[in-house]
Write a protein that holds these residues in place. Structure first.
Motif, PDB file in Angstrom:
ATOM      1  N   ARG A 133       0.849  -1.188   0.000  1.00 13.72           N
ATOM      2  CA  ARG A 133       0.000   0.000   0.000  1.00 13.72           C
ATOM      3  C   ARG A 133       0.886   1.241   0.000  1.00 13.72           C
ATOM      4  N   VAL A 134       0.749   2.029  -1.037  1.00  9.23           N
ATOM      5  CA  VAL A 134       1.580   3.221  -1.219  1.00  9.23           C
ATOM      6  C   VAL A 134       0.684   4.450  -1.206  1.00  9.23           C
ATOM      7  N   ALA A 135       0.971   5.385  -0.309  1.00  6.90           N
ATOM      8  CA  ALA A 135       0.170   6.592  -0.205  1.00  6.90           C
ATOM      9  C   ALA A 135       0.726   7.667  -1.124  1.00  6.90           C
ATOM     10  N   VAL A 136      -0.158   8.358  -1.819  1.00  2.38           N
ATOM     11  CA  VAL A 136       0.227   9.429  -2.735  1.00  2.38           C
ATOM     12  C   VAL A 136      -0.002  10.763  -2.037  1.00  2.38           C
ATOM     13  N   ARG A 137       1.038  11.511  -1.860  1.00  2.00           N
ATOM     14  CA  ARG A 137       0.996  12.727  -1.055  1.00  2.00           C
ATOM     15  C   ARG A 137       0.063  13.789  -1.636  1.00  2.00           C
ATOM     16  N   ASP A 138      -0.536  14.540  -0.748  1.00  2.00           N
ATOM     17  CA  ASP A 138      -1.358  15.684  -1.123  1.00  2.00           C
ATOM     18  C   ASP A 138      -0.441  16.787  -1.654  1.00  2.00           C
ATOM     19  N   PRO A 139      -0.597  17.217  -2.905  1.00  2.00           N
ATOM     20  CA  PRO A 139       0.284  18.246  -3.452  1.00  2.00           C
ATOM     21  C   PRO A 139       0.192  19.589  -2.744  1.00  2.00           C
ATOM     22  N   GLU A 140      -0.924  19.826  -2.068  1.00  2.00           N
ATOM     23  CA  GLU A 140      -1.145  21.144  -1.479  1.00  2.00           C
ATOM     24  C   GLU A 140      -0.971  21.190   0.029  1.00  2.00           C
ATOM     25  N   GLY A 141      -0.575  20.105   0.656  1.00  2.00           N
ATOM     26  CA  GLY A 141      -0.438  20.138   2.104  1.00  2.00           C
ATOM     27  C   GLY A 141       0.064  18.829   2.658  1.00  2.00           C
TER      28      GLY A 141
END
Length: 341
Positions: free
Chosen positions: A213-221
């Motif tokens: 499971r790989v989390a994709v970071r929030d570009p804005e925060g």
């Protein structure tokens, strides 16, 4: 000028957050053979399960360093350095293969990926941290040199026009991931997680048989926009916020449009590409960002050899149909669209 220098000079240091071992299911399970080291201008983390140990980790790290020695744009002993500074060079079989495949991907993307963008990237200061907005005259002088079709490759012999320089950083870590994964499998490793500086390569599934499971970071925060579950796949992200600087109220990021020499602005904040080939994912993460959402989806529908997660500047998320059952939003208030073939 407000600057936000990156800690390493890489195509992207949009760190894909790994939820691989502890997200949702706890951390119980076999202990991995683990190695953390610095190479290709980034921190890399290797976790091997189901076979291997320190000796195999030594070999894997050695492979990465050997590739780095061949491909570095700044190392005076590298083959790419020799090609850039001499205009011609005899390449090893490994460098020849990677250059040939990179040129194929440049052609496939219609030049949205162009490995000859390096002098323009340098003019913006993204290779040094000495950021500046190039003048119109400076870009006009450099843009004629941005043309991957002028790179000549005849067997092991490579040749560049006068003044052109190439950089294989847009594909090197993906290629390394592919190579390492194949070698690990041959050495009996059934489960592994390779974080090559944000370019993620998985071997098999987690030790308990469940997907990574790989989390994709929030570009804005802070936090993530969602989590993607994968088995035996690469996951690579590019985003406009990985490296940037601000001047006179404008933000300039490092993903450049080869057609203009300026930061690509097509409404996307990040692109995550998932597929069997780390090399293809690495290349496409940049190229699709340059294309924008509509062009990227057209490319996906045409080729069907990858899946993708697009985060737009308005916060909406678009996921290609192949990830419909394996991607989960972390922030339920976001608009999620499933793209169909």
């Amino acid at each position: 000028m407000s600057r936000r220098p990156a800690p390493f000079h890489v195509k992207r240091l949009f760190v894909l957050w790994l939820a691989a071992l502890c997200l949702g299911a706890g951390c119980a399970g076999p202990r991995p053979a683990e190695r953390v080291f610095f190479a290709m201008d980034t921190v890399m983390t290797l976790r091997l399960y189901g076979g291997g140990g320190e000796q195999l980790l030594d070999a894997v790290e050695g492979q990465v360093r050997e590739l780095e020695g061949l491909l570095s744009v700044t190392g005076p002993d590298s083959e790419i350095y020799a090609l850039n500074h001499g205009g011609a060079a005899e390449l090893s079989s490994e460098t020849e293969e990677l250059l040939a495949r990179a040129l194929e991907l440049c052609a496939r993307t219609g030049g949205a990926l162009d490995i000859s963008i390096y002098p323009v990237l340098r003019a913006w200061g993204f290779t040094t941290g000495e950021y500046a907005v190039p003048s119109g005259d400076e870009l006009a002088a450099l843009l004629p040199l941005v043309d991957y079709t002028k790179v000549e490759l005849d067997g092991s012999a490579a040749c560049l026009p006068n003044g052109m320089e190439i950089d294989l950083g847009s594909v090197a870590k993906g290629y390394a991931g592919d190579t390492l994964a194949a070698d690990l499998k041959q050495n009996g490793v059934t489960s592994a997680l390779l974080d090559l500086g944000g370019s993620i390569q998985t071997v098999g599934a987690k030790p308990d048989g469940s997907p990574w499971r790989v989390a994709v970071r929030d570009p804005e925060g802070e936090g993530s926009v969602g989590v993607v579950s994968v088995t035996d796949r690469a996951v690579v992200t590019s985003g406009g916020y990985e490296r940037y600087f601000e001047q006179d109220g404008a933000r300039y990021w490092h993903i450049l449009d080869p057609g203009t020499g300026k930061p690509a602005r097509n409404g996307l904040a990040s692109v995550t590409v998932v597929g069997e080939s780390g090399l293809v994912c690495d290349a496409l993460s940049t190229a699709l960002f340059v294309m924008g959402l509509d062009g990227a989806l057209d490319h996906w529908r045409q080729h069907q050899d990858f899946e993708a997660i697009f985060v737009s500047e308005d916060g909406s998320v678009t996921v290609t149909a192949g990830l419909e059952g394996s991607f989960t939003l972390s922030q339920k208030d976001r608009v999620l669209t499933i793209a169909r073939p």
